[in-house]
Scaffold this active site. Structure first.
Site, PDB file in Angstrom:
ATOM      1  N   ASN A 166     -14.888 -21.802 -25.256  1.00 12.75           N
ATOM      2  CA  ASN A 166     -15.217 -20.497 -25.834  1.00 12.75           C
ATOM      3  C   ASN A 166     -14.278 -19.281 -25.211  1.00 12.75           C
ATOM      4  O   ASN A 166     -14.018 -19.159 -24.018  1.00 12.75           O
ATOM      5  CB  ASN A 166     -16.572 -20.074 -25.323  1.00 12.75           C
ATOM      6  CG  ASN A 166     -17.244 -18.754 -25.765  1.00 12.75           C
ATOM      7  OD1 ASN A 166     -16.487 -17.991 -26.353  1.00 12.75           O
ATOM      8  ND2 ASN A 166     -18.488 -18.553 -25.598  1.00 12.75           N
ATOM      9  N   HIS A 214     -21.437  -9.287 -34.182  1.00 11.98           N
ATOM     10  CA  HIS A 214     -21.361 -10.415 -34.680  1.00 11.98           C
ATOM     11  C   HIS A 214     -21.315 -10.132 -36.214  1.00 11.98           C
ATOM     12  O   HIS A 214     -22.230 -11.089 -36.954  1.00 11.98           O
ATOM     13  CB  HIS A 214     -21.803 -11.677 -34.414  1.00 11.98           C
ATOM     14  CG  HIS A 214     -21.482 -12.235 -32.961  1.00 11.98           C
ATOM     15  ND1 HIS A 214     -22.108 -13.054 -32.120  1.00 11.98           N
ATOM     16  CD2 HIS A 214     -20.607 -11.567 -32.159  1.00 11.98           C
ATOM     17  CE1 HIS A 214     -21.579 -13.265 -31.053  1.00 11.98           C
ATOM     18  NE2 HIS A 214     -20.289 -12.566 -31.030  1.00 11.98           N
ATOM     19  N   TYR A 231     -25.879  -7.622 -26.844  1.00  9.72           N
ATOM     20  CA  TYR A 231     -24.678  -7.081 -26.746  1.00  9.72           C
ATOM     21  C   TYR A 231     -24.542  -5.546 -26.712  1.00  9.72           C
ATOM     22  O   TYR A 231     -23.895  -4.772 -25.948  1.00  9.72           O
ATOM     23  CB  TYR A 231     -23.732  -7.389 -28.218  1.00  9.72           C
ATOM     24  CG  TYR A 231     -23.222  -8.842 -27.893  1.00  9.72           C
ATOM     25  CD1 TYR A 231     -22.254  -9.172 -27.427  1.00  9.72           C
ATOM     26  CD2 TYR A 231     -24.003  -9.572 -28.828  1.00  9.72           C
ATOM     27  CE1 TYR A 231     -21.755 -10.560 -27.351  1.00  9.72           C
ATOM     28  CE2 TYR A 231     -23.459 -11.229 -28.733  1.00  9.72           C
ATOM     29  CZ  TYR A 231     -22.324 -11.370 -28.026  1.00  9.72           C
ATOM     30  OH  TYR A 231     -21.882 -12.656 -28.046  1.00  9.72           O
ATOM     31  N   ARG A 241     -32.329 -17.826 -23.593  1.00 13.98           N
ATOM     32  CA  ARG A 241     -31.969 -18.039 -22.192  1.00 13.98           C
ATOM     33  C   ARG A 241     -33.009 -17.867 -21.101  1.00 13.98           C
ATOM     34  O   ARG A 241     -33.492 -16.568 -21.052  1.00 13.98           O
ATOM     35  CB  ARG A 241     -30.843 -17.245 -21.767  1.00 13.98           C
ATOM     36  CG  ARG A 241     -29.687 -17.327 -22.818  1.00 13.98           C
ATOM     37  CD  ARG A 241     -28.595 -16.411 -22.475  1.00 13.98           C
ATOM     38  NE  ARG A 241     -27.406 -16.333 -23.490  1.00 13.98           N
ATOM     39  CZ  ARG A 241     -26.394 -15.669 -23.611  1.00 13.98           C
ATOM     40  NH1 ARG A 241     -26.287 -14.655 -22.862  1.00 13.98           N
ATOM     41  NH2 ARG A 241     -25.264 -15.721 -24.448  1.00 13.98           N
ATOM     42  N   ASP A 293     -51.480   4.722 -36.964  1.00 17.29           N
ATOM     43  CA  ASP A 293     -52.125   4.864 -35.714  1.00 17.29           C
ATOM     44  C   ASP A 293     -52.328   3.620 -35.069  1.00 17.29           C
ATOM     45  O   ASP A 293     -51.750   2.878 -34.914  1.00 17.29           O
ATOM     46  CB  ASP A 293     -53.164   6.088 -35.690  1.00 17.29           C
ATOM     47  CG  ASP A 293     -52.640   7.420 -36.299  1.00 17.29           C
ATOM     48  OD1 ASP A 293     -51.582   7.803 -35.976  1.00 17.29           O
ATOM     49  OD2 ASP A 293     -53.391   8.071 -37.024  1.00 17.29           O
TER      50      ASP A 293
END
Length: 804
Positions: free
Chosen positions: A163, A281, A290, A348, A554
């Site tokens: 990466n 992305h 992000y 995560r 409401d």
């Protein structure tokens, strides 16, 4: 190419500066006026040592920490304990990796994670009061660890793999921080080697990846941060001009500016929009992922450059004010950023427990000195509200030292907290809606031809299949509901609010997919908590279709579905799927307790109302047949995240309620009223006298009317009629009578129509006020309202009429 900050000649930056000199700067935050934080900044603001001291302060809280203050002492202790834990297993004599669990030479994340761990230890070494502070043995261990990484993993002599983020951003940010923290100890030769390594991967604030692509959105700010701090470490501060210009994308004529709203023509589509949406992305909603990182790192850069020759003066910097109030505030529910805009980060374990909101708060705290006056007061009131209303996660007990100091100033400020947010907001650019009431908040997640369904890259968020299939997330006083292992343990095939088929897709199936339908969005009546929202659901990977509406009026949400059909497979609509704070929480069905015990399933017939203790009520004006399941669900985080997940099983209790539409249904539907946080008594009363009446639930229109005031809310899938209202095609509308006046709000959720025409069967009306492009004319027996909707991108327009 690598930018040359000394190249002369006119640029967009000079144009921006010229505009500021002519008066534009009057509207800008006065960054140059930020007061020095400590004595080191008495020197020239452009001096490298001054800038290095600024970054050091951001990392450590700066000199003069009051260790007698219990909060400061506790934070220092956290820093020390984190370093002690991280040091365990660190062995620079190893040949395969510094830590046994970071030894895979094919995973770039192991490189970035090793540098982050080194930075954690270096922070403790630099903070007075920790066991590691100034310790020679710790410094020797850290320098040996850095040398190992430069020898074996990172630098010009090493081939990148996996990466790009880890090489150019993750590792570089942490390595820069460590170098700032240990500047004098590292020595000139090692610093030169470090700087060369960072510049090898990240030389240009405009470009990234091995093939040097244009960098956009949050990635651009990350890259700018790496280049800026590295420039300070190299004492090449003139290069900071390139960083400043990259934020505005001077080199690209502004097309990739992170400060400008993406509504403008020629933008990349990634970043903030004027309606508060944030996309990264390409088409993924990402405010809580992000977006928060962009805000976080930009706040650091603004602090670094404030008062220097490279202060950011782009007029678009003023948009940051609206980012905070529009793009973050409505998407935070008492410390929890709504999961529908957090992308793959929900998978995560480190991002649960309100962690994303902590990042937003820290960024806003840094921005307060940069926006003096009314904006500073507004940010102060907002940060104070966020910090104090989150009783699940104590911000002061988890934040860094610099943010702790800033937070203490905010809490001691005479500026009062903003107060609980009450409002309804829609985000047409990313197909999301939020509804805030005093006792709850609710988020609706859709997608369309314009927006992707979910993201599952890097082996993360593997079960996000239905996150945008009409998912409804309810936030109550159970502040830890979506924390404490919700996402690995919830049944991903039965997310609340969704209409689905019961088949189980493969991991990551269909991610990064736009719908074939254009209709997603709705209408909001300004200044109220009244909104109509809907989507034309066309499921990925199957023939399932459904028309779905949520009328948020409401304290009651009317949920309407029609046209539910599939050529094959069993279809379901999920009424609720709740992780139970109390495993024995009582479920009342028509007033009688049901589904006792820790694990049990049942078919519930002729349901008129339900009440789940701790969650609220559900009313079925048309008695319904529901399926119900109370169960203990066990899973691991690794099942949804191979990259960051763990293998430890976790078990949580759930109660799930759903409509079973049967196999291969044709034109099935549903209708219920959701009353979040309502008592059982209130739910029972509403079942006897529903506050809303269903007006239409066809494949042409969904509509409900409120009995108290005659409010009509309608979603038109095609030309049709709902009571006194007719429409010429796809649209969403709210009609609210108030005495002699009627206010009409409308939108084009397809974002394709040039105009929308409504016929209101109320005669003799004249215009009191109207948004641009909206007009009314009398017709025999009524009033015709025409709204020009081209270019509005789904935004609501309103007109107010009165009886003659």
């Amino acid at each position: 190419m690598t930018p040359n900050p000394t190249t002369p000649g006119p640029t967009r930056r000079t144009a921006l500066l010229g505009a500021a000199a002519l008066g534009t700067a009057a509207a800008l935050p006065t960054l140059a006026a930020v007061a020095p934080a400590h004595a080191a900044e008495a020197a020239d603001a452009g001096d490298a040592s001054t800038l290095r001291a600024r970054w050091h302060e951001l990392l450590t809280g700066g000199p003069g920490l009051d260790l007698a203050d219990p909060r400061i002492a506790a934070a220092v202790d956290r820093v020390g304990r984190a370093a002690t834990t991280t040091t365990t297993g660190l062995d620079p004599s190893r040949t395969d990796g510094l830590w046994p669990d970071l030894s895979n030479p094919a995973l770039s994340n192991h490189v970035a994670s090793a540098f982050r761990r080194i930075a954690t230890i270096a922070t403790a070494w630099a903070v007075p009061g920790t066991p590691q502070y100034g310790d020679t043995a710790t410094a020797d261990l850290l320098t040996a660890a850095l040398d190992w990484m430069l020898d074996h993993r990172y630098g010009p002599g090493h081939t990148r793999y996996d990466n790009d983020y880890d090489w150019e951003i993750g590792a570089a940010l942490a390595l820069n921080d460590t170098t700032v923290l240990m500047y004098d100890v590292l020595g000139a030769d090692r610093r030169e080697r470090i700087n060369t390594a960072v510049r090898h991967y990240t030389p240009d604030p405009n470009l990234w990846r091995a093939n040097r692509q244009i960098v956009t959105g949050a990635n651009r700010v990350w890259i700018c941060t790496v280049v800026a701090v590295n420039a300070v470490l190299r004492e090449d501060t003139a290069f900071l001009a390139a960083v400043r210009d990259a934020l505005s994308d001077v080199e690209g004529g502004g097309a990739n500016s992170v400060l400008a709203f993406n509504d403008r023509a020629g933008g990349t589509g990634e970043g903030f929009y004027s309606d508060g949406s944030f996309l990264q992305h390409y088409k993924h909603p990402y405010n809580g992922g992000y977006g928060k990182e962009l805000l976080n790192n930009l706040s650091r850069l603004l602090r670094l450059l404030a008062g220097t020759p490279w202060t950011v003066t782009d007029p678009d910097l003023d948009n940051v004010r609206r980012w905070v109030t529009d793009a973050f505030d409505p998407l935070i529910a008492r410390g929890d950023v709504m999961a529908s805009v957090c992308g793959r980060e929900i998978a995560r374990p480190s991002k649960q427990g309100h962690a994303p909101a902590q990042t937003v708060i820290e960024a806003v705290l840094r921005l307060i000195p940069s926006f003096p006056g009314e904006t500073a007061d507004a940010f102060t009131a907002l940060a104070k509200q966020w910090i104090t209303e989150d009783t699940y996660r104590d911000f002061l007990a988890v934040t860094d030292l610099a943010s702790l100091t800033a937070a203490r100033k905010v809490l001691d400020s005479p500026v009062p907290a903003r107060g609980r947010l009450v409002g309804h907001r829609q985000y047409p650019r990313m197909d999301k809606a939020v509804h805030h009431r005093p006792s709850f908040a609710l988020g609706i997640s859709a997608y369309s031809s314009r927006v992707y369904n979910y993201e599952s890259i890097q082996n993360e968020n593997l079960h996000g299949w239905h996150l945008s299939d009409g998912m409804v997330l309810l936030y109550t006083d159970d502040l830890g509901h979506y924390s404490e292992d919700y996402w690995p343990t919830v049944d991903p095939k039965r997310l609340p609010g969704t209409t689905v088929t019961t088949d189980r897709p493969a991991d990551g199936a269909g991610h990064r997919t736009a719908s074939t339908a254009d209709w997603a969005g709705g209408t909001v009546l300004p200044g109220t908590t009244l909104g109509a929202y809907g989507m034309d659901l066309r499921a990925y990977g199957s023939s399932l279709r459904a028309l779905k509406s949520w009328f948020c009026l409401d304290d009651v949400i009317a949920c309407v579905g029609s046209g539910i059909g599939a050529d094959e497979g069993t279809a379901e609509t999920i009424v609720e799927n709740r992780k139970l704070r109390d495993p024995g929480a009582t479920l009342l069905v028509n007033g009688a307790p049901a589904l006792h015990g820790p694990a049990r399933s049942a078919t519930l017939d002729k349901v008129r109302w339900l009440h789940l203790d701790g969650t609220g009520g559900y009313v079925f004006p048309r008695p319904a047949r529901l399926r119900a399941l109370r169960e203990e669900r066990t899973a691991t985080w690794r099942e949804i995240n191979l990259k960051y997940g763990t293998d430890t099983p976790v078990t949580r209790p759930y109660l799930t309620l759903w409509h079973d539409h049967g196999p291969a249904p044709e034109d099935a539907g549903y209708y219920w009223l959701q009353a979040p946080a309502a008592s059982a008594a209130r739910t029972r009363l509403w079942s006897q006298a529903p506050p809303l009446a269903l007006v239409a639930d066809s494949t042409a229109v969904h509509a409900v009317r409120r009995g108290a005031d005659g409010l009509l809310a309608a979603n038109f899938w095609a030309a049709g009629r709902a009571g006194q209202l007719a429409c010429d095609g796809p649209a969403s509308a709210l009609v609210r009578p108030d005495g002699r006046t009627v206010t009409v709000a409308l939108s084009d959720p397809t974002q394709l129509r040039d105009r929308v025409v409504l016929d209101l069967a109320v005669p003799a009306l004249k215009v009191v006020s109207a948004d641009t492009g909206v007009r009314a004319e009398r017709t025999p027996g009524g009033t015709r309202i025409t709204a020009e909707t081209a270019g509005l991108h789904g935004a609501t327009v309103t007109i107010t009429l009165t009886r003659s």
